[in-house]
Scaffold this active site. Structure first.
Site, PDB file in Angstrom:
ATOM      1  N   GLY D 145       0.832  -1.192   0.000  1.00 14.82           N
ATOM      2  CA  GLY D 145       0.000   0.000   0.000  1.00 14.82           C
ATOM      3  C   GLY D 145       0.870   1.246   0.000  1.00 14.82           C
ATOM      4  O   GLY D 145       2.060   1.195   0.353  1.00 14.82           O
ATOM      5  N   CYS D 146       0.281   2.367  -0.395  1.00 15.88           N
ATOM      6  CA  CYS D 146       1.096   3.584  -0.495  1.00 15.88           C
ATOM      7  C   CYS D 146       1.457   4.133   0.879  1.00 15.88           C
ATOM      8  O   CYS D 146       2.592   4.571   1.098  1.00 15.88           O
ATOM      9  CB  CYS D 146       0.400   4.630  -1.358  1.00 15.88           C
ATOM     10  SG  CYS D 146      -1.328   4.887  -1.005  1.00 15.88           S
ATOM     11  N   TYR D 147       0.528   4.093   1.829  1.00 15.36           N
ATOM     12  CA  TYR D 147       0.883   4.539   3.177  1.00 15.36           C
ATOM     13  C   TYR D 147       1.959   3.636   3.786  1.00 15.36           C
ATOM     14  O   TYR D 147       2.925   4.119   4.367  1.00 15.36           O
ATOM     15  CB  TYR D 147      -0.344   4.555   4.096  1.00 15.36           C
ATOM     16  CG  TYR D 147      -1.313   5.666   3.834  1.00 15.36           C
ATOM     17  CD1 TYR D 147      -0.923   6.998   3.927  1.00 15.36           C
ATOM     18  CD2 TYR D 147      -2.647   5.407   3.520  1.00 15.36           C
ATOM     19  CE1 TYR D 147      -1.826   8.032   3.715  1.00 15.36           C
ATOM     20  CE2 TYR D 147      -3.562   6.441   3.309  1.00 15.36           C
ATOM     21  CZ  TYR D 147      -3.140   7.742   3.412  1.00 15.36           C
ATOM     22  OH  TYR D 147      -4.038   8.763   3.200  1.00 15.36           O
ATOM     23  N   SER D 150       5.531   4.446   2.418  1.00 13.68           N
ATOM     24  CA  SER D 150       6.205   5.618   2.995  1.00 13.68           C
ATOM     25  C   SER D 150       6.521   5.398   4.467  1.00 13.68           C
ATOM     26  O   SER D 150       7.564   5.836   4.962  1.00 13.68           O
ATOM     27  CB  SER D 150       5.341   6.873   2.806  1.00 13.68           C
ATOM     28  OG  SER D 150       4.133   6.753   3.524  1.00 13.68           O
TER      29      SER D 150
END
Lengths: 343, 343, 343, 343
Positions: D145-147, D150
């Protein structure tokens, strides 16, 4: 009866918002409008949205121009307000939108600002326990910073109720670019800020940390330690603060909700939203309102509180006028009945 | 004394702005707040910026709920207003924010909307020559479209003064996305609109063209032909209209300036800016003000007029309330004293 | 084989985009990177998006640093390029991203720029009739302005085909803020530009007007007169140009469409969209592509052409590199195969 | 030699970004492009920025269309990928951009997604310790996932080096609106999101929390507990993550910096910025790069790490292609050499 008000720093964002609100305030008349390098200009050139004041001329920011008013707003750079205030009569209400008189601890001031402490004035956040009383009749008021306003509104109820651990508060705030002021800097150009986000002043060195800790510690009755990170968001106005703190053992979601609900139940400008609805900065844009929501994260043992304000309004000019109203004995909401401007 | 007002379409953008302005209007009290699919909801859920009305419940948009008020605002889809208006008493002031009653020419209506014409109501743009008089005591008012409002404010003074050629007006407008309404469409998602611009409805077929031509032709005393192109800009609110027309032989910059200055010299909401200062939509955001500037381009023989308004306010809700004030005999500026919210 | 390229003005927006594109160009190697006040800085500080060049140091913009490369890009203030170019060898390809060498008429230059004309270089818009040929082997190239690029792409096909009247062209363009450059000015702050639009340089005095007229007149074979109004939009990049011209009698929608389709049928970067689809600046963001659509407005007798480009890319750096490729005999699309970055 | 690739979900944001990157990838050829309700459309209609693929037709997302390629990208709703993958040959590289195969703990999956767990695939974040090896030759890959991307890039180095306390990680992320997908919802309209911020999915219930904890716990060699709050920012792309953790006693700023520097010293896409320079999401927009900075806040005993990525690129499509390159034995950076697109 109408109080006369002078506004300094009128070419900046804080000064412009003070004027915008005063222009529709039923109990005041606007006297001198002052600036530094822009003295001599027509206000309409610098603040083209202030239609009813467009033809007023800015005069130099001097004691001579500011004296003789019932109220003087100071929206000046750090270190400039104490000297001016000292030359204004004691019964003039002087409201400092800058940082000079917010901190109680001279050492904290000196550490973060590198100059001598100018003294502490009554703190203009009426929703804090006991502060409304201190503002009644005050003739010197320090306007809170915009980050501290949102952070204190977010967490004070929990500390005041004894529900939170003092030693590990984490706050991350996103601010609109007006929070960085109106001086021309490349990193604040529209080309640079539109479509992106970035943090700044990270790592405990941010000047607002001691002010946040001062307010939380007063509520907690003991030292509260805060990790605070501000970020810059691609919007002109607004602060969205995400504040989290460890919850004391045995405290559950219901007790938390009750504490916040009780703290703000009678407040005209601070609203705990119905469960399930989360704050949006657009809902308070242009207004003196603050909206909050909280969630108990049992998994991490933290309460997460989200608070949205307009940094220029409740975070600066609106809060200042609310405090002025209290100090002068006016209706607290006078001149502040604006709804948010959305969408 | 206070007039009771009902507002339909309260979950949309136009309805929300009407409510925002009415909430601080000194001469009215807000009665029924109605919606269609959102009936039964708390207003605070749908319009979270309307803090003082947050706990009001939306009821169904029906004649039963709307009747019994002094004023009824209709912010409904095309074709819905005539039927409701017919069932409301003749002495109820019905203000239609939709398009149904704006056009005088039934054939133009039918061509652009494909349905039978509902009739023509007094047109709520008080700054047009003769219109303020028609609105006094009116009990049916058609609120102008937002593009026509900015276009007519831009060019009517020149046509009324006989300074412009009627046959080749070119208008290009940029509108904020609220002009496209609140229905969920992929092309209006933030991801799609932020950071970009696009035209839409190009080529003479735009529904606002006949309304613009109607107003300009009335001022010119003869048919005016307009090429109108709307574009969508990455902002929530605001219209920036660039309107140009050929100047009649012998007309110079001074005569042009004088015509516009004279037309708006007494107007509380329409401002010809000092020379050298150009309109910015942020200067009127959230307000009923319009700002204009013009330049005579001797090279092309055209006058270029720039006009900025807030599409939801002067372009819809503000203009509607201004007209309501006139119709009811209230102070024309009542409830509309907001400055622009900038920055 | 690889051509060595020097880039001046590397701390600005145009210079940064040239570097971004060169960094992935298969036929060049980047030599000196120069700046004026920022000489001595690490590129990564000033252009943090250029990861592969982050550790390169900027050197002073001097003939000494620029000489010895096959290609020199000049992204300098007005008036600075001629002096430098004169000191570079004749067989160095000098590409001027500034305005100095665009205009053919010295009097037009002097009127708009107030200084002596530096001479005319081959004009780097290969899609104009006959221009690709002139660029082959050229060693001096003037990069078109971004507004002229979009305006000429929009209207040249119609003038070249003899379908348009020359005497009444009206162009309104909306540009992202990078078009106004990277110098720190209050009116370009994010706080000022986000959420609003405004025109600037209105009234025939805009410096891009003679450049647009020069290109259209060449295509038309006679003087074309243009009314041009630029506006500033709240986005970092992109130009949306709305260009309209009177259509010659007897010309219909099909003939118009055919002229544009024929003009761009073989072009790798300029696309007439399928009927019904209109340009969006986001579709070309970060790319050298231009997208167009047109409509014949029989009502006003005008063709309306909408053209979207990225002002920094096709409007500046991309167009410059496309011209460089042609001049050097490289594949015209080398280093320019980026799609648009959307959404 | 070229690998053939099929892309499903091509009308959405993730699918569009996969196609954008593949279109300039030197080692692949694009085969079937599939969609669900948009099957039959021209790609240029739905993804107007993909100029080189504009005339490709979308076909139905079916095993029939996807089979026969070397690589299949699945950008589908939750729960849809397992069924399709099961019908594809085992030696087809299937890359799932959805959440189905990310979590190792079936109970965590069931708790947050409410359905049966589909199994765990190699996790496509090559910068995590040991993960590059697991991806070599893999034929099933779960895209993070993008969260989590990061968040893990921000904190894994500290946990892997044993410098951080596991029990009180606090992460606040701001995401651009493409993170919320392309379906038409009122709360994602441009009018609603421009100019404001809001949190969502607050309170431990966010679906990305278990994925973040999984990655951090693996690095720490023991359970890490995370409080994660996502917020929505007014920008199309980008994630700015502020991640903080308690530092183990005796650990100072230098040791922290060294751990992060060592972890990323050889990485082509993850950059610890020079001291004093903080991440900006625009510096990575449109690219597979991640930029980080950290500060030790001695006052609160926390390290604060800021990490910026493009949610659609390094956070989804870029990370997926990087993993594909590793799995297929291609150069890891193939097709990913884009710089950030700024400003």
């Amino acid at each position: 009866m109408s109080f006369s008000v002078a506004v300094s720093g009128a070419s900046g964002y804080a000064g412009g918002e003070v004027l915008r609100l005063l222009a529709s305030h039923p109990g005041v008349s606007i006297g001198a409008i002052t600036a530094h390098s822009n003295a001599g200009s027509r206000l309409g050139e610098l603040q083209p949205h202030l239609h009813s004041l467009a033809d007023r001329e800015l005069v130099d920011t001097s004691v001579e121009h500011l004296a003789g008013h019932d109220v003087v707003f100071l929206a000046l750079p750090h270190g400039a307000s104490a000297g001016i205030a000292a030359q204004l009569p004691e019964d003039t209400l002087v409201i400092d939108a800058g940082a000079d008189h917010r901190l109680e601890d001279p050492m904290a001031w000196e550490k973060f600002y590198g100059s001598a402490h100018a003294g502490t004035w009554p703190y203009g956040l009426p929703e804090l326990p006991g502060h409304r009383e201190r503002l009644r009749g005050a003739r010197r008021i320090a306007v809170p910073g915009c980050y501290p306003t949102s952070s204190l509104l977010a967490l004070v109820p929990g500390f005041a109720a004894g529900l939170l651990e003092p030693d590990d508060v984490v706050i991350v705030s996103a601010s609109g670019t007006t929070g960085a002021g109106k001086s021309a800097k490349v990193n604040l150009l529209g080309s640079e800020v539109m479509g992106g986000m970035n943090p700044y002043g990270v790592g405990g060195g941010h000047r607002h940390t001691p002010e946040i800790e001062q307010g939380l510690s007063a509520a907690a009755g003991g030292q509260v330690t805060v990790s605070f990170t501000p970020t810059l968001a691609p919007m002109s106005r607004g602060i969205l603060t995400t504040a989290t703190a460890k919850v004391r053992p045995g405290t559950g979601a219901a007790a938390l909700r009750e504490a916040w609900a009780a703290a703000y139940s009678g407040e005209p400008f601070v609203h705990l939203l119905p469960e399930g609805q989360w704050p949006h900065t657009k809902a308070v844009l242009g207004s003196n309102h603050a909206v909050l929501q909280l969630a108990f994260d049992g998994h991490s043992g933290r309460v997460i509180v989200s608070c949205a304000i307009d940094n220029l309004n409740k975070g600066t000019a609106g809060g200042a006028i609310q405090s002025m109203n209290i100090a002068l004995g006016l209706e607290e909401t006078a001149g502040l009945t604006h709804q948010g401007v959305a969408p």
